[in-house]
Design a protein around this motif. Structure first.
Motif, PDB file in Angstrom:
ATOM      1  N   GLN A   1      -6.348   1.456  -7.759  1.00 26.37           N
ATOM      2  CA  GLN A   1      -6.073   1.907  -6.410  1.00 26.37           C
ATOM      3  C   GLN A   1      -7.096   2.937  -6.132  1.00 26.37           C
ATOM      4  OE1 GLN A   1      -2.642   2.850  -8.839  1.00 26.37           O
ATOM      5  NE2 GLN A   1      -1.116   2.497  -7.316  1.00 26.37           N
ATOM      6  N   ARG A   2      -8.182   2.474  -5.331  1.00 22.76           N
ATOM      7  CA  ARG A   2      -9.395   3.274  -5.307  1.00 22.76           C
ATOM      8  C   ARG A   2      -9.645   3.123  -3.512  1.00 22.76           C
ATOM      9  NH1 ARG A   2     -12.758   3.483  -9.611  1.00 22.76           N
ATOM     10  NH2 ARG A   2     -14.194   4.873  -8.405  1.00 22.76           N
ATOM     11  N   SER A   3      -8.841   2.773  -3.010  1.00 28.94           N
ATOM     12  CA  SER A   3      -8.899   2.610  -1.660  1.00 28.94           C
ATOM     13  C   SER A   3      -8.771   3.586  -0.817  1.00 28.94           C
ATOM     14  CB  SER A   3      -8.166   1.449  -0.901  1.00 28.94           C
ATOM     15  OG  SER A   3      -8.039   0.342  -1.272  1.00 28.94           O
ATOM     16  N   SER A   4      -9.592   3.903   0.044  1.00 28.97           N
ATOM     17  CA  SER A   4      -9.269   5.086   1.239  1.00 28.97           C
ATOM     18  C   SER A   4      -8.093   4.582   2.136  1.00 28.97           C
ATOM     19  CB  SER A   4     -10.599   5.357   2.298  1.00 28.97           C
ATOM     20  OG  SER A   4     -10.608   4.104   2.789  1.00 28.97           O
ATOM     21  N   LEU A   5      -7.600   5.775   2.785  1.00 22.25           N
ATOM     22  CA  LEU A   5      -6.411   5.398   3.491  1.00 22.25           C
ATOM     23  C   LEU A   5      -7.026   4.281   4.719  1.00 22.25           C
ATOM     24  CD1 LEU A   5      -3.563   5.954   4.464  1.00 22.25           C
ATOM     25  CD2 LEU A   5      -4.490   7.657   5.858  1.00 22.25           C
ATOM     26  N   GLY A   6      -7.874   4.460   5.240  1.00 23.53           N
ATOM     27  CA  GLY A   6      -8.139   3.214   6.185  1.00 23.53           C
ATOM     28  C   GLY A   6      -8.271   2.028   5.517  1.00 23.53           C
ATOM     29  N   GLU A   7      -8.645   1.733   4.276  1.00 19.29           N
ATOM     30  CA  GLU A   7      -9.090   0.474   3.773  1.00 19.29           C
ATOM     31  C   GLU A   7      -7.715   0.137   3.503  1.00 19.29           C
ATOM     32  OE1 GLU A   7     -13.226   1.079   1.444  1.00 19.29           O
ATOM     33  OE2 GLU A   7     -11.521   1.970   0.833  1.00 19.29           O
ATOM     34  N   ALA A   8      -6.772   0.794   2.967  1.00 17.78           N
ATOM     35  CA  ALA A   8      -5.356   0.718   2.436  1.00 17.78           C
ATOM     36  C   ALA A   8      -4.431  -0.033   3.692  1.00 17.78           C
ATOM     37  CB  ALA A   8      -4.551   1.759   1.846  1.00 17.78           C
ATOM     38  N   LEU A   9      -4.644   0.539   4.910  1.00 19.25           N
ATOM     39  CA  LEU A   9      -3.945   0.333   6.151  1.00 19.25           C
ATOM     40  C   LEU A   9      -4.849  -1.399   6.585  1.00 19.25           C
ATOM     41  CD1 LEU A   9      -3.991   3.477   8.171  1.00 19.25           C
ATOM     42  CD2 LEU A   9      -2.006   2.143   7.212  1.00 19.25           C
ATOM     43  N   GLU A  10      -5.936  -1.325   6.362  1.00 17.39           N
ATOM     44  CA  GLU A  10      -6.584  -2.831   6.597  1.00 17.39           C
ATOM     45  C   GLU A  10      -6.001  -3.899   5.644  1.00 17.39           C
ATOM     46  OE1 GLU A  10     -10.989  -4.967   6.711  1.00 17.39           O
ATOM     47  OE2 GLU A  10     -10.884  -2.510   6.585  1.00 17.39           O
ATOM     48  N   LEU A  11      -5.811  -3.438   4.627  1.00 11.76           N
ATOM     49  CA  LEU A  11      -5.172  -4.335   3.573  1.00 11.76           C
ATOM     50  C   LEU A  11      -3.753  -4.793   3.981  1.00 11.76           C
ATOM     51  CD1 LEU A  11      -4.924  -6.298   1.051  1.00 11.76           C
ATOM     52  CD2 LEU A  11      -4.511  -3.791  -0.296  1.00 11.76           C
ATOM     53  N   ALA A  12      -3.067  -3.670   4.401  1.00 15.69           N
ATOM     54  CA  ALA A  12      -1.587  -3.979   4.962  1.00 15.69           C
ATOM     55  C   ALA A  12      -1.612  -4.726   6.349  1.00 15.69           C
ATOM     56  CB  ALA A  12      -0.833  -2.683   5.164  1.00 15.69           C
ATOM     57  N   GLY A  13      -2.624  -4.543   6.939  1.00 16.69           N
ATOM     58  CA  GLY A  13      -2.572  -5.479   8.094  1.00 16.69           C
ATOM     59  C   GLY A  13      -2.964  -6.931   7.973  1.00 16.69           C
ATOM     60  N   TYR A  14      -3.712  -7.294   6.826  1.00 14.71           N
ATOM     61  CA  TYR A  14      -4.132  -8.453   6.527  1.00 14.71           C
ATOM     62  C   TYR A  14      -2.854  -9.131   5.834  1.00 14.71           C
ATOM     63  CZ  TYR A  14      -6.473 -12.326   4.287  1.00 14.71           C
ATOM     64  OH  TYR A  14      -6.639 -13.519   3.702  1.00 14.71           O
ATOM     65  N   ASN A  15      -2.240  -8.476   5.117  1.00 20.71           N
ATOM     66  CA  ASN A  15      -1.153  -8.608   4.425  1.00 20.71           C
ATOM     67  C   ASN A  15      -0.046  -9.080   5.174  1.00 20.71           C
ATOM     68  OD1 ASN A  15       1.950  -7.967   3.083  1.00 20.71           O
ATOM     69  ND2 ASN A  15       0.357  -9.028   1.659  1.00 20.71           N
ATOM     70  N   ALA A  16       0.239  -8.559   6.403  1.00 22.60           N
ATOM     71  CA  ALA A  16       1.060  -8.840   7.489  1.00 22.60           C
ATOM     72  C   ALA A  16       0.631  -9.930   8.132  1.00 22.60           C
ATOM     73  CB  ALA A  16       1.469  -7.609   8.318  1.00 22.60           C
ATOM     74  N   LEU A  17      -0.503 -10.504   8.497  1.00 26.30           N
ATOM     75  CA  LEU A  17      -0.752 -11.487   8.964  1.00 26.30           C
ATOM     76  C   LEU A  17      -0.942 -13.050   8.026  1.00 26.30           C
ATOM     77  CD1 LEU A  17      -3.505  -9.997  11.484  1.00 26.30           C
ATOM     78  CD2 LEU A  17      -1.346 -10.503  11.858  1.00 26.30           C
ATOM     79  N   HIS A  18      -1.472 -12.619   6.993  1.00 26.69           N
ATOM     80  CA  HIS A  18      -1.676 -13.747   6.077  1.00 26.69           C
ATOM     81  C   HIS A  18      -0.846 -13.811   4.658  1.00 26.69           C
ATOM     82  CE1 HIS A  18      -5.049 -14.534   8.985  1.00 26.69           C
ATOM     83  NE2 HIS A  18      -5.492 -13.082   8.596  1.00 26.69           N
ATOM     84  N   GLY A  19      -0.242 -12.634   4.407  1.00 28.61           N
ATOM     85  CA  GLY A  19       0.486 -12.723   3.042  1.00 28.61           C
ATOM     86  C   GLY A  19      -0.484 -12.464   2.128  1.00 28.61           C
ATOM     87  N   GLN A  20      -0.188 -12.822   0.705  1.00 31.27           N
ATOM     88  CA  GLN A  20      -0.887 -12.564  -0.377  1.00 31.27           C
ATOM     89  C   GLN A  20      -1.093 -13.993  -1.235  1.00 31.27           C
ATOM     90  OE1 GLN A  20       0.150 -12.126  -3.821  1.00 31.27           O
ATOM     91  NE2 GLN A  20      -1.680 -11.112  -4.427  1.00 31.27           N
ATOM     92  N   TYR A  21      -1.966 -14.053  -1.963  1.00 33.48           N
ATOM     93  CA  TYR A  21      -2.240 -15.262  -2.546  1.00 33.48           C
ATOM     94  C   TYR A  21      -1.285 -15.822  -3.419  1.00 33.48           C
ATOM     95  CZ  TYR A  21      -5.085 -18.417  -5.734  1.00 33.48           C
ATOM     96  OH  TYR A  21      -5.584 -19.334  -6.281  1.00 33.48           O
ATOM     97  N   HIS A  22      -0.732 -14.840  -4.237  1.00 35.92           N
ATOM     98  CA  HIS A  22       0.387 -15.485  -5.358  1.00 35.92           C
ATOM     99  C   HIS A  22       1.847 -15.885  -4.972  1.00 35.92           C
ATOM    100  CE1 HIS A  22      -2.726 -13.399  -7.961  1.00 35.92           C
ATOM    101  NE2 HIS A  22      -2.396 -14.242  -8.603  1.00 35.92           N
ATOM    102  N   VAL A  23       1.996 -14.976  -3.363  1.00 34.37           N
ATOM    103  CA  VAL A  23       3.230 -15.277  -2.837  1.00 34.37           C
ATOM    104  C   VAL A  23       2.984 -15.735  -1.358  1.00 34.37           C
ATOM    105  CG1 VAL A  23       4.863 -14.107  -4.264  1.00 34.37           C
ATOM    106  CG2 VAL A  23       3.382 -12.865  -2.743  1.00 34.37           C
ATOM    107  N   GLU A  24       2.305 -16.708  -1.137  1.00 33.89           N
ATOM    108  CA  GLU A  24       1.992 -17.050   0.322  1.00 33.89           C
ATOM    109  C   GLU A  24       3.444 -17.543   0.950  1.00 33.89           C
ATOM    110  OE1 GLU A  24      -0.938 -20.103   0.640  1.00 33.89           O
ATOM    111  OE2 GLU A  24      -1.830 -19.769  -1.363  1.00 33.89           O
TER     112      GLU A  24
END
Length: 588
Positions: A255-278
């Motif tokens: 868990q090394r992300s800045s708050l901005g990077e964490a929010l960016e990951l959240a946005g990506y997950n909201a749009l595209h999901g996650q590899y293991h649980v598409e």
């Protein structure tokens, strides 16, 4: 089930057709037998061969003091899966490829059946069977990850069971589903979050209805008890604060992300999901939500009030409530990678419990987004001009998206099962070495160590979610020279390390150097051969030629290849004394 006017035969036919389509899809994927391409990442590179080797070992039913000697220098029994996990247990008696295909088939069938029951009995009662069948396939044809059992595919069936208990506490099938569910699923990946979801639903429902709903609460207790029984080894390790060998996970720095990077990951997950649980919420599900919202509002204007508008409004509220919940889970998934999280956990002093990845709440995404699709399609069917045609078009396009996603992943990230494991090639290697396979260890370069483990070799390397920290540190001495050359590899190993591999700067993280790969040789490999020997390593199996390693104490013995194997294996004998012999006698 589907309304009083729907003949039972019609319902059965629709369900049978959906199941038949799911079975046909599995045949399309794996009808070529062991020549079929099978996903490698987190499957053939680890979970499947690890489970095959472990399920067939004496350690499967051993007590906590035992170890699984062939793997990662000897793995404590408590660091391996439960003996009650049925998808692994089958490997003890059946052919691995057959078990794999049966599991794929079971995931598809249970996924379709569970979503059918959930929609037909609870969420979309009274709708035509053909619609329920199509929407059930939209869940059953998701690109489920092959080795996680029913952890995702079984969620609609579990949801049906809990909602059925809420309606009829005497439902024997519902109690049986809850009782058996832990035998086919993983507590850490999904079970923990399913318990949380069920408990949250019960609490909200109890507050709204001012009733305790004791049967529902009993179902939660039964599910929790099932996981306590099946995962007793893991839970004892976590709750006792260890008491045994220290896990390599204690040095995780993920868990090394800045708050901005964490929010960016959240946005990506909201749009595209996650590899293991598409969950594939785009493009179709997102479009369905928007179209359903517009059509429902326009239909309400035309009707100008009344009970129908109230029902439509409530349905639209449920739809957007689930969308909001899915987006909130994505936000949590992203924030879990924020570097402030481990600091907060350290302050709470949770011990090994702090190592549980609560960011996996997104394992609920597939069922959530599929229910959103079902509710949205139902509104479009009712409210849109040419609603049934438009709704059917959305379902058909989504099914094509899912089929294409699964086939594309299989094609691009898979390899033929027989070619990957290369049984004839590894039999030749074992015959050439001509020693009992449990009397020495091997390491692998440029190919996944799980292949050697699958064929009965004892390995110093491997990919596993939990192993001894002491082995990680001892193994690091072997590859320290290569890690010093590449900061990316160093952080990958030191800060994670679940892939305990013989990394080299020349090959990087890749371990798929098949015989047709353009890289066929590398130079100046800085392995510490004395550290290799200290781990009991007698041979290295390399998918590429290691040039100039004789001076480091690696003696090339032979190259193995055949037409059926994906690999060309260079066999090197570990001999630290060879370095001294090559250097010649010491000067007088």
């Amino acid at each position: 089930m589907n309304g009083p006017g729907t003949p039972p035969a019609r319902r059965r036919a629709a369900l049978a057709a959906a199941v038949a389509v799911a079975c046909a899809f599995v045949w399309l994927q794996y009808g070529d037998g062991t020549d079929s391409r099978v996903l490698v990442h987190d499957n053939l590179d680890s979970n499947l061969p690890n489970r095959v080797a472990f399920a067939r070992s004496d350690a499967l039913f051993a007590d906590a003091r035992a170890e699984f000697a062939p793997f990662l220098g000897g793995l404590p029994r408590g660091f391996m899966p439960s003996e009650f996990f049925v998808p692994m247990l089958l490997y003890r008696w059946l052919d691995p490829f057959v078990v794999f295909v049966v599991q794929e088939l079971a995931m598809r069938i249970v996924g379709v059946l569970g979503m059918w029951l959930l929609l037909a009995h609870h969420l979309l009662r009274g709708r035509p069977p053909a619609w329920i069948a199509g929407l059930s396939l939209c869940f059953g044809l998701l690109p489920f990850f092959p080795t996680y059992g029913l952890s995702v595919a079984g969620q609609p069936l579990l949801a049906w069971a809990f909602l059925s208990l809420r309606r009829d506490p005497r439902s024997v099938p519902a109690w049986l589903v809850i009782l058996l569910f832990p035998l086919f699923t993983n507590l850490v990946l999904a079970g923990l979050f399913l318990l949380l979801a069920a408990a949250t639903f019960w609490l909200v429902d109890a507050c709204r209805s001012r009733a305790l709903r004791l049967p529902f609460l009993g179902g939660i207790a039964l599910l929790a008890g099932g996981y306590l029984a099946t995962e007793y080894r893991l839970l004892w390790t976590l709750l006792s604060g260890g008491g045994g060998p220290e896990s390599h996970r204690s040095e995780f720095l993920l868990q090394r992300s800045s708050l901005g990077e964490a929010l960016e990951l959240a946005g990506y997950n909201a749009l595209h999901g996650q590899y293991h649980v598409e969950s594939h919420q785009l493009p179709v599900i997102g479009a369905v939500v928007l179209v359903a919202t517009v059509c429902t509002h326009l239909a309400a204007r035309r009707r100008s009030g009344g009970a129908a508008d109230d029902r439509a409004g409530r349905a639209l509220g449920r739809l957007w409530g689930l969308v909001g919940l899915a987006l909130a889970i994505s936000l949590w998934h992203g924030l879990w990678q924020w570097r402030a999280i481990p600091e907060a956990l350290a302050a709470l002093d949770l011990g090994l419990l702090a190592l549980v990845n609560l960011g996996r709440l997104n394992w609920l995404h597939p069922i959530l987004w599929c229910v959103v699709l079902a509710l949205g399609v139902d509104r479009i069917r009712r409210d849109a001009p040419l609603g049934p045609v438009l709704a059917a078009g959305f379902v058909a396009v989504h099914l094509l998206v899912l089929v294409n996603a699964s086939l594309e992943r299989q094609r691009e990230q898979g390899l033929g099962f027989r070619a990957y494991f290369a049984p004839g090639l590894f039999a030749e290697i074992a015959e050439h070495i001509d020693r009992p396979l449990d009397s020495f260890r091997v390491g692998s370069v440029g190919l996944h160590p799980a292949i050697a483990l699958y064929h009965g070799f004892s390995t110093i390397d491997g990919y596993h979610y939990n192993y001894e920290l002491a082995h990680k540190r001892a193994f690091r001495k072997v590859i320290a020279g290569e890690l010093d050359r590449d900061e990316g590899l160093r952080s990958y190993y030191d800060e994670w390390g679940s892939r305990c591999y013989l990394f080299t700067r020349a090959l990087g993280r890749e371990m798929m150097f098949t015989a047709d790969h353009p890289v066929r040789a590398i130079d100046d490999v800085a392995f510490d051969v004395e550290a290799l020997a200290a781990l009991g390593t007698a041979y290295l199996l390399s998918a590429v030629e290691l040039r100039g390693v004789e001076a480091r104490g690696l003696v090339r013995e032979r190259v193995f290849a055949n037409d059926e194997a994906a690999w060309e294996i260079h066999l090197y004998r570990v001999d630290p004394a060879a370095d001294a012999r090559l250097a010649g006698p010491a000067a007088p």
